[in-house]
Design an enzyme around this catalytic site. Structure first.
Site, PDB file in Angstrom:
ATOM      1  N   VAL A  27       0.865  -1.174   0.000  1.00  0.00           N
ATOM      2  CA  VAL A  27       0.000   0.000   0.000  1.00  0.00           C
ATOM      3  C   VAL A  27       0.907   1.232   0.000  1.00  0.00           C
ATOM      4  O   VAL A  27       1.933   1.239   0.695  1.00  0.00           O
ATOM      5  CB  VAL A  27      -0.901   0.023   1.257  1.00  0.00           C
ATOM      6  CG1 VAL A  27      -1.778   1.282   1.275  1.00  0.00           C
ATOM      7  CG2 VAL A  27      -1.767  -1.225   1.324  1.00  0.00           C
ATOM      8  N   CYS A  28       0.532   2.246  -0.775  1.00  0.00           N
ATOM      9  CA  CYS A  28       1.178   3.560  -0.672  1.00  0.00           C
ATOM     10  C   CYS A  28       2.693   3.410  -0.921  1.00  0.00           C
ATOM     11  O   CYS A  28       3.101   2.683  -1.833  1.00  0.00           O
ATOM     12  CB  CYS A  28       0.852   4.117   0.708  1.00  0.00           C
ATOM     13  SG  CYS A  28       1.098   5.869   0.980  1.00  0.00           S
ATOM     14  N   THR A  29       3.514   4.053  -0.138  1.00  0.00           N
ATOM     15  CA  THR A  29       4.967   4.006  -0.333  1.00  0.00           C
ATOM     16  C   THR A  29       5.591   2.681   0.088  1.00  0.00           C
ATOM     17  O   THR A  29       6.824   2.535   0.014  1.00  0.00           O
ATOM     18  CB  THR A  29       5.650   5.167   0.417  1.00  0.00           C
ATOM     19  OG1 THR A  29       5.193   5.169   1.772  1.00  0.00           O
ATOM     20  CG2 THR A  29       5.308   6.510  -0.215  1.00  0.00           C
TER      21      THR A  29
ATOM     22  N   THR B 173       1.884   3.382  -6.649  1.00  0.00           N
ATOM     23  CA  THR B 173       2.211   3.887  -5.310  1.00  0.00           C
ATOM     24  C   THR B 173       1.389   5.138  -5.026  1.00  0.00           C
ATOM     25  O   THR B 173       0.547   5.543  -5.843  1.00  0.00           O
ATOM     26  CB  THR B 173       3.724   4.175  -5.203  1.00  0.00           C
ATOM     27  OG1 THR B 173       4.058   4.434  -3.841  1.00  0.00           O
ATOM     28  CG2 THR B 173       4.128   5.371  -6.082  1.00  0.00           C
TER      29      THR B 173
ATOM     30  N   SER C  24      -2.258   2.370  -4.667  1.00  0.00           N
ATOM     31  CA  SER C  24      -2.004   3.793  -4.539  1.00  0.00           C
ATOM     32  C   SER C  24      -2.030   4.160  -3.050  1.00  0.00           C
ATOM     33  O   SER C  24      -1.900   3.285  -2.187  1.00  0.00           O
ATOM     34  CB  SER C  24      -3.069   4.518  -5.353  1.00  0.00           C
ATOM     35  OG  SER C  24      -2.763   5.885  -5.444  1.00  0.00           O
TER      36      SER C  24
END
Lengths: 202, 202
Positions: free
Chosen positions: B100-102, B120, B153
């Site tokens: 998830v995310c970074t 990302t 993202s």
């Protein structure tokens, strides 16, 4: 800066707690977050992972915002007089009192919602309503605002409610900004609740 | 029953972890959840509250699903060779590898995304892309599936991705059922990403 005291207890629901705390936490100049429990240290969620309480209910109520999540553990905690007494005191001292999901059963059982409008999880509605016969339970709402009490529907509704609470405290533009940072599509109409119908309440 | 090992590190993002774990946790016959860190015990999130790791990376990789969240702490962890080595090994042994995310910056830096499509957080896109020059970074996607790698993202996109992963493993009907239990409006089109435009990537 408002201090949020987020109650946790064995069997709390993960997203009930950490969805809203994410939204408040993104405004770290405006809110500080503290997990509060009967005893400090690890408290296991209903899903398995544990969170760590940094404060206890014995430290006394000192929060601007009392935050009460739901989860399977509420079925036990509605009989926990010491916890309910703390909730009543912390609610009394708070500027805002928020709940997610079956967290409103604890607020109701503590007596602080009597005469107020409130909502809860749509799959546990009948049980929650039984905990507070003097509460005006709203069957279809994403979240309900009545004075300082802001109560949400089940689990993920807590995120929409938290953004609604941020809108009350800081304006809708700030809430929209937070939602954008979290890449979250905020459902900002608190009366729109498709899950009430899905779960047979509308 | 698939075992999910969810990595946490100081400065992890609360909702990155607990949004997806809520969705998997609602299928408690299908998934078991373990928080894994460099050392067992409390690990503080970027937002303040701590979660407790029940297992360490020293216990060795033994998870069917490796789950890697993002958060401010990833800026430090991309330089943590011991952690990156563990990620590479745990990814190698896994049936599915999610971020998830970074969190995808850690997967990229560990080398496991080379030649793969991945996405990302849309506000940290340039920095994450720099961590993996051989990765095919997708600028506009809610989440990306490439073989066993499913990367999402930012922040709340993890919940849509988790339901997408449940759909891959158990079918879309099961994912819809979980979303209903969580009173969550699942955005099931993984290519629909309004936040890429909001944050200047599309």
């Amino acid at each position: 800066m408002r201090r949020i005291g987020a109650l946790i207890f064995p069997g709390f629901e993960l997203l009930d707690v950490f969805g809203p705390l994410e939204m408040f936490g993104l405004l770290d100049d405006a809110y500080s977050l503290t997990l509060v429990a009967e005893t400090a240290g690890p408290v296991r969620s209903g899903q398995g992972p544990s969170a760590c309480a940094d404060a206890t209910i014995g430290d006394g109520p000192a929060y601007d915002i009392l935050f009460v999540p739901g989860g399977a553990g509420t079925r036990r905690e509605v009989g926990n007089t010491r916890l309910l007494d703390w909730i009543a005191g912390a609610s009394e001292c708070s500027e805002f009192c928020l709940s997610v999901c079956t967290g409103s059963a604890l607020l109701a059982k503590a007596g602080v919602l009597d005469g107020r409008r409130a909502t809860t999880n749509k799959m546990a509605f009948a049980w929650v309503a039984d905990q507070g016969p003097k509460v005006h339970w709203v069957r279809q709402a994403r979240w309900v605002e009545d004075g300082k009490f802001i109560t949400s529907s089940g689990v993920s509704a807590g995120m929409d409610m938290a953004l609604g609470a941020i809108a009350v405290m800081h304006g809708p533009e700030t809430a929209e900004k937070v939602a954008g940072w979290a890449e979250y599509s905020w459902q900002k109409d608190r009366d729109l609740d498709s899950f009430a119908k899905m779960h047979g309440l509308a």
